[in-house]
Every structure is written in structure tokens, then in C-alpha cells.
Motif scaffolding. Sequence first.
Motif, short mmCIF file in Angstrom:
data_model
loop_
_atom_site.label_atom_id
_atom_site.label_comp_id
_atom_site.label_asym_id
_atom_site.label_seq_id
_atom_site.Cartn_x
_atom_site.Cartn_y
_atom_site.Cartn_z
N ASP A 4 0.84 -1.25 -0.08
CA ASP A 4 -0.48 -0.19 -0.31
C ASP A 4 1.05 1.20 -0.43
N GLU A 5 1.95 0.72 0.58
CA GLU A 5 3.29 2.66 0.31
C GLU A 5 3.82 2.72 -0.66
N ALA A 6 3.55 1.65 -1.46
CA ALA A 6 4.28 2.09 -3.43
C ALA A 6 2.91 1.95 -4.36
N ASN A 7 3.83 2.15 -5.37
CA ASN A 7 2.81 1.75 -6.61
C ASN A 7 3.89 0.64 -8.02
N GLN A 8 3.01 0.52 -9.06
CA GLN A 8 3.44 -0.45 -9.35
C GLN A 8 5.32 -0.13 -9.70
N GLU A 9 5.32 0.91 -10.13
CA GLU A 9 7.10 1.27 -10.20
C GLU A 9 7.33 1.09 -9.19
N THR A 10 7.53 1.74 -7.81
CA THR A 10 8.45 1.53 -7.12
C THR A 10 8.89 0.07 -5.79
N LYS A 11 7.90 -1.10 -7.26
CA LYS A 11 6.96 -2.14 -5.46
C LYS A 11 8.84 -2.85 -5.40
N GLY A 12 9.28 -2.41 -6.13
CA GLY A 12 10.58 -3.66 -6.18
C GLY A 12 11.40 -2.75 -5.36
N THR A 13 11.92 -0.70 -5.19
CA THR A 13 12.30 -0.60 -3.56
C THR A 13 11.67 -0.58 -2.43
N VAL A 14 10.61 -0.76 -2.59
CA VAL A 14 9.50 -0.84 -0.76
C VAL A 14 10.22 -2.51 -0.05
N PHE A 15 10.34 -3.33 -1.22
CA PHE A 15 10.62 -4.06 -0.38
C PHE A 15 11.63 -4.85 -0.38
N SER A 31 3.57 -9.70 -17.23
CA SER A 31 4.24 -8.23 -16.95
C SER A 31 3.30 -7.19 -15.77
N LEU A 32 3.50 -6.54 -15.40
CA LEU A 32 3.15 -5.64 -14.32
C LEU A 32 2.09 -5.46 -14.66
N GLN A 33 1.44 -5.64 -15.41
CA GLN A 33 -0.38 -4.92 -15.29
C GLN A 33 -0.98 -5.57 -14.29
N LYS A 34 -1.72 -5.29 -13.53
CA LYS A 34 -3.08 -5.96 -13.58
C LYS A 34 -4.29 -6.66 -14.02
N SER A 35 -4.39 -7.78 -14.16
CA SER A 35 -5.46 -8.88 -15.29
C SER A 35 -6.89 -7.91 -15.07
N SER A 44 2.42 -9.13 -5.92
CA SER A 44 1.31 -7.71 -5.66
C SER A 44 1.22 -6.87 -7.19
N ASN A 45 1.78 -6.98 -7.21
CA ASN A 45 1.41 -6.23 -9.09
C ASN A 45 0.74 -6.50 -9.86
N ILE A 46 0.01 -7.69 -10.01
CA ILE A 46 -0.68 -9.08 -10.79
C ILE A 46 -1.81 -8.86 -10.04
N PRO A 94 -5.15 -7.98 -7.99
CA PRO A 94 -6.45 -6.85 -7.37
C PRO A 94 -4.66 -5.97 -5.61
N GLU A 95 -5.27 -4.91 -5.99
CA GLU A 95 -4.74 -4.40 -4.28
C GLU A 95 -5.64 -4.94 -3.68
N SER A 96 -6.32 -5.34 -3.28
CA SER A 96 -7.56 -5.05 -2.24
C SER A 96 -7.58 -6.99 -2.15
N ASP A 97 -6.72 -7.10 -3.24
CA ASP A 97 -6.36 -8.99 -2.74
C ASP A 97 -5.21 -9.15 -2.27
N THR A 98 -4.27 -8.42 -1.69
CA THR A 98 -2.75 -8.67 -2.21
C THR A 98 -2.95 -9.43 -1.01
N ALA A 99 -3.71 -8.93 0.55
CA ALA A 99 -2.44 -10.33 1.06
C ALA A 99 -3.32 -11.57 1.74
N THR A 100 -4.24 -12.01 0.93
CA THR A 100 -5.25 -12.87 0.34
C THR A 100 -3.33 -13.97 -1.03
N ALA A 101 -3.32 -12.85 -1.57
CA ALA A 101 -2.16 -13.30 -3.17
C ALA A 101 -1.43 -13.71 -2.19
#
Length: 393
Positions: free
Chosen positions: A122-133, A389-393, A324-326, A328-335
Motif C-alpha cells: 500500500d505504501e508503493a506503486n507499480q514502479e516502486t514495489k521492488g524498491t520498497v520490498f 507483465s506488471l499490469q494487473k489482470s 502484488s503487481n499482478i 488487485p490491491e484488495s486481494d494483496t494479503a490473500t494472494a
Amino acid sequence: MNIISRTVWILSIVSLLTDVASEMLYPIMPLYLKNIGFSVILIGTLEGFAEAIAGLSKGYFGKLSDLKGKRVPFVQFGYLLSAISKPIMGILPYPTWVFLSRTLDRFGKGLRTGARDALLSDEANQETKGTVFGFHRAMDTFGAVLGPTFALVYLHFYPENYAFLFLFAGIPGLLAFFVSGFLKEKTKPVRNVEGNVSILSYFTYWKDAPSKYKRLITGLLIFGIANSSDLFLLLLLKTKGAQDSFVIGIYIFYNLVYALFSFPIGLMADRVGLIRTLLIGLFLFCSVYAGMAFAENSIQFYLLFFLYGLYAAATEGVAKALISNIVPESDTATAIGTFAGLGSISALFASYLGGIIWFYMGAQSMFFFSAILTFGVIVYFARYGNALSLQKS
């Protein structure tokens, strides 16, 4: 843009403190277990069972966190359980209590992981996920440098007196729980769900998950079968005549490499691609396990553990960023939790299978098996990785 936010800092410090507690024990765990009568098969069974508990609970509590729209309570209570589990093993060095202690510790990890990783996402976007994690992994693993360093110094003065370390490990664990109290909950929508969430109900997520998620997880689960507990790496050193100080020292070295390279590799992953970075990491793992089958001297071991640190930096945080990039945000913890739940089956099988192969065919065969299977996963991702790809399905 402030990529490393207050929440990321707090979670990273909490993880650092927790790893100080956990990792001062991890390199001495196989030594301690053998000292109290555990065989290599029983060690593999213990680690596989503990990781299975962690994985199954990650899935359940990850889904529950998404459904309730809350993260912080799961994070805090999970760290508390892990903190209080540490002294049990030192006070009661008997198989039943050892299993209980490891189970409680891994249950705490399962309780917190999905919610914590969702907070990071939640603290990152698709372009900064690698940096945050990557930053979180770097801080987490720096704790894995400090913990074994303390253990090494302590055992220099008190050789084979392991019990005190298990008691002392409760202190940084409780500090981590205290720091987690500074986390603030972000409001999340609560889903309307009838009935209770069962311990295995999150497996239904697989049916509705994006195809890219299924393809990614399939490869990671196959790799999970090759990736048996790191305790086997340390046990191999011991069987080749290494002293306790060397085993702990090289484990510190590995974690130092892991900590130093996690953040820059996370930055690199955001630029060159997460899948490409993951492939590099898997190739390093394959090389290390093949090399361990033949390594005999300290220079070779240090080189292999250096590469092993690079592998870890290029895979764990990157895999979570990919997931987390693949989805939806609402399913992140579940995924992430579902992956952990399925991965727990791989972990259980990997550690048990590793112990069996070692016992009946020798350590060299076990490490060869892991290297060959990992090479197959590399081929799989090399062929299908572009579809992720980095885009969510």
C-alpha cells in the motif's frame, strides 16, 4: 516522492529487531538439535512442519485481513507470538516442546506476514514495489547479521552453552512488538462475507485468481520443492569438519551480503524488470547448490555463500513485488497468503525429501537434486516469464 515512508520505516525496524531474535538462534539450531538428540531426518521433518504451519496460517490470516480491512492487529499479535516462543526451546529442550516452540514461532509469522506485506504494498506503486520490498528485506536481513554476530561472540566465551541464547532472544522480540505499536491503521473497505473463514477456504482464491498469478505461483512452487531448509547448508559445513564459529561466521557473512544487496537489487528490479531479476536469482541458487556438492575449503564456501546472499536478495522481495503487481490491491494479503499456503506444502515436502535423500543417498545427491530441479524452473520462467507483465489482470 518519498518512496520510503514512515510506515515502511516502522515495519522495517520491527523486522530488523525480530530477525535479531530469530537469527541469533537459526545458525545454532542444527547444532543444538543434534546436541539434544535430533537426527537429520527429524530436523528436516521439524523444519518442514514448522514452515507448513507458517504457510497455512499465512493464507488464512491474509484472507481474514483483506476481508476485515485491517492490517495492524495481525502484524502486532504475530510479532508478539514469535517473541514469546523463543525462550521455550531453551527452558524445555525436549522434542515435544521444541516442536511447540517452532510451531508457535511460525504461527506468529503466518499471522503477520500477509497483513505486513499488504501494508508495504500500500505504501508503493507499480514502479516502486521492488524498491520498497527491497528496502524492507535489507533492514530485515541486517537483523540477521546482528543476531548471529551476538551469538558468535557469546559462544566464543561460552562454547556450546546454547540455552541462554534462546532466553535472551526474547528481549529484541518484545522490543519489536513494542515498536509495532507505532503503526497506524489505514481504513480499508470491509467485505460482506457470510459465515466464518475456514483455515483452508483461501485455497478457493486459486480458482478466481488472474492467470498471470497462477503461472507465476506454479513456477515458484516447483522451485519451493528444490529449496529445502537452509539448515541443511549449515549442517553440510558441520559434516565437513567446520567448527561452530565458522558455521555461524559464514552465516553472518551470507546475511550481510543479503542485507547490503537487497535494496540496490530492488532498485535494479524496478528498472530492468522483476522477472529478469528473479531469473538471475534462480540461476545463482542453481549454481550455489551445484557448487556445494563439491566445495571443500573455506574459500569455496565463502564464495558460494556470497552468491547465495545475492540469490536471496534477488528473489524473496522481488517475488512479493511481482505478486502484488499482478493482483488487485484488495486481494494483496490473500494472494500473498495463498502463495504462502501452497508454498507451505512445498516447504514441508522439500525439507522432508531433503532429509530422506541426504540420509539414504548422501548430501551430494540432495544438493544435485535441488540444482537440477531449479534449472527446470529457470527454463519455465525463461519461456513464460514475458507473459507476467506488471499490469494487473
